[in-house]
Motif scaffolding. Sequence first.
Motif, PDB file in Angstrom:
ATOM      1  N   GLN A 123       0.793   3.024  19.715  1.00 28.24           N
ATOM      2  CA  GLN A 123       0.764   4.485  19.622  1.00 28.24           C
ATOM      3  C   GLN A 123      -0.012   5.098  20.785  1.00 28.24           C
ATOM      4  N   TYR A 180      15.783   5.248  10.304  1.00 31.25           N
ATOM      5  CA  TYR A 180      15.397   6.428   9.519  1.00 31.25           C
ATOM      6  C   TYR A 180      15.195   6.060   8.047  1.00 31.25           C
ATOM      7  N   GLN A 239      11.970   3.485   7.832  1.00 36.01           N
ATOM      8  CA  GLN A 239      10.751   3.807   8.545  1.00 36.01           C
ATOM      9  C   GLN A 239       9.548   3.815   7.595  1.00 36.01           C
ATOM     10  N   THR A 240       8.422   3.478   8.130  1.00 32.01           N
ATOM     11  CA  THR A 240       7.186   3.386   7.354  1.00 32.01           C
ATOM     12  C   THR A 240       6.291   4.593   7.642  1.00 32.01           C
ATOM     13  N   ASP A 241       5.097   4.579   7.054  1.00 32.65           N
ATOM     14  CA  ASP A 241       4.135   5.661   7.301  1.00 32.65           C
ATOM     15  C   ASP A 241       3.639   5.661   8.738  1.00 32.65           C
ATOM     16  N   PHE A 242       3.964   4.616   9.468  1.00 30.80           N
ATOM     17  CA  PHE A 242       3.583   4.529  10.876  1.00 30.80           C
ATOM     18  C   PHE A 242       4.144   5.710  11.674  1.00 30.80           C
ATOM     19  N   TYR A 243       5.297   6.242  11.231  1.00 36.38           N
ATOM     20  CA  TYR A 243       5.968   7.338  11.942  1.00 36.38           C
ATOM     21  C   TYR A 243       5.765   8.683  11.247  1.00 36.38           C
ATOM     22  N   ARG A 244       4.669   8.827  10.505  1.00 37.66           N
ATOM     23  CA  ARG A 244       4.469  10.067   9.752  1.00 37.66           C
ATOM     24  C   ARG A 244       4.242  11.278  10.649  1.00 37.66           C
ATOM     25  N   TYR A 245       3.824  11.043  11.911  1.00 39.16           N
ATOM     26  CA  TYR A 245       3.582  12.172  12.818  1.00 39.16           C
ATOM     27  C   TYR A 245       4.819  12.536  13.641  1.00 39.16           C
ATOM     28  N   CYS A 296       8.836  13.851  13.661  1.00 43.84           N
ATOM     29  CA  CYS A 296       9.899  14.511  12.896  1.00 43.84           C
ATOM     30  C   CYS A 296      11.159  13.652  13.019  1.00 43.84           C
TER      31      CYS A 296
END
Length: 431
Positions: free
Chosen positions: A163, A336, A339-345, A347
């Motif tokens: 990240q 999509y 996807q995990t919480d890793f991509y919470r930031y 959209c």
Amino acid sequence: MRLPSSIFVSVSLFTAETIAALYLSSTYRSAGDRIWQGLTLLFTLVPSVLVQLTLIFIHRDLSRDRPLVLLLHIFQLGPIVRCFEASFIYGNASSTEEPYVSITRKRQMPKGGLSEEVEKEVGQAEGKLFTHRAAFARTSVIQAFLGSAPQLTLQLYVCVLQQDVSVGRGILMTISLLSIVYGALRCNILAIKIKYDDYEVDVRPAAYLCIFLWRSFEIAVRVVVLVLFSSVLQIWILPVVLLNFFIFFFYPWILFWQSKSPFPENIEKTLTRVGTTIVLCLLTFLYAGINMFCWSAVQLKLNDPDLINKSQNWYRMAVYYMLRFVENATLILLWYVFQTDFYRYICAPLLVLQLLIGYSLAIFFMLVFYQFCHPCKKLFSSSISQGMWECSELLCLLCQKRNTREPDDKPNLEPLNTTIFMSVIMWKCSV
């Protein structure tokens, strides 16, 4: 005599990417990331060695007494030496008298249905520069798809995992992307000049711009899709990559075996049958590497003396882009879903939409190039829009028959219609 600008661009990208990769590997070593350091060096040294071998092979240095040049190639300095040679030839071309010239005959593009043949004197200096340009055109493709493409995918994957986009990774990814796009552009120009070798080809700036935009969107979207998919489904990325690679690797060989042609013997007189097989395998390896990331403008035909299919096949291109669009859409939709919480930031819906639009833009600029900006569009027997339209009509015809088929007849007619459709598609693609 034209300035060898393509040689300068190739050497600049090769040098810049090598320096950036070495610097980034040193930062990985300082941070204790031995795996990323090893992979970064691997994707730098392997294509560099292949570039040196290609330059030696094309210039036939093994049969000439040039120990210093061979030594510099061993130290991976071959492209820089060749660039100095080309600059020296270009600088002294006007000051030295040509003891020998050859005559070449090229036909001009048809004007009003007529095409004139023009004779041109080619001196030794211009002939040597032509050899240098041809060599660097091929090395640019090798560097792009066997080095820069894996390097860009690796560094983007590291950025996603950590990240963070460091300065070193950002610079290397930018140079790698430019190298891939430039290699794809050289591949397009090389395909045009091989297919229309009898004509004097003049590529205009608008054509270069269309190719650049087409390849930029196509390659960038493909790399992002592969990285995102591999970040959530690490196990499944290997079957996807291997399936893509093996399909494109064995496709030219399958067509060759179906043609029942004799084994190619005229690639290089000094090569044995084993050497010829190795060269053909390396060529199909490069072909598969190109098609992993974008459409290969040069289509292999192993039963042809030039090893290149010179026919303009719109159906093969249409099938490739339709299947690739479906594959990219499937991979990004799977990302999509899983996807995990890793991509919470991030959209996610917007990113999916952007990637699909980006690949659509690549197809759009490709259509614009072949329809309006191709330097030899006057020689086309049919336009790309016509070819795409006929291919889409085949697909619509199949869908229409499937929807209007009676339920009682479905078991009997479905295999027949599917077989006929696939036979037509395969025949169109192999023409």
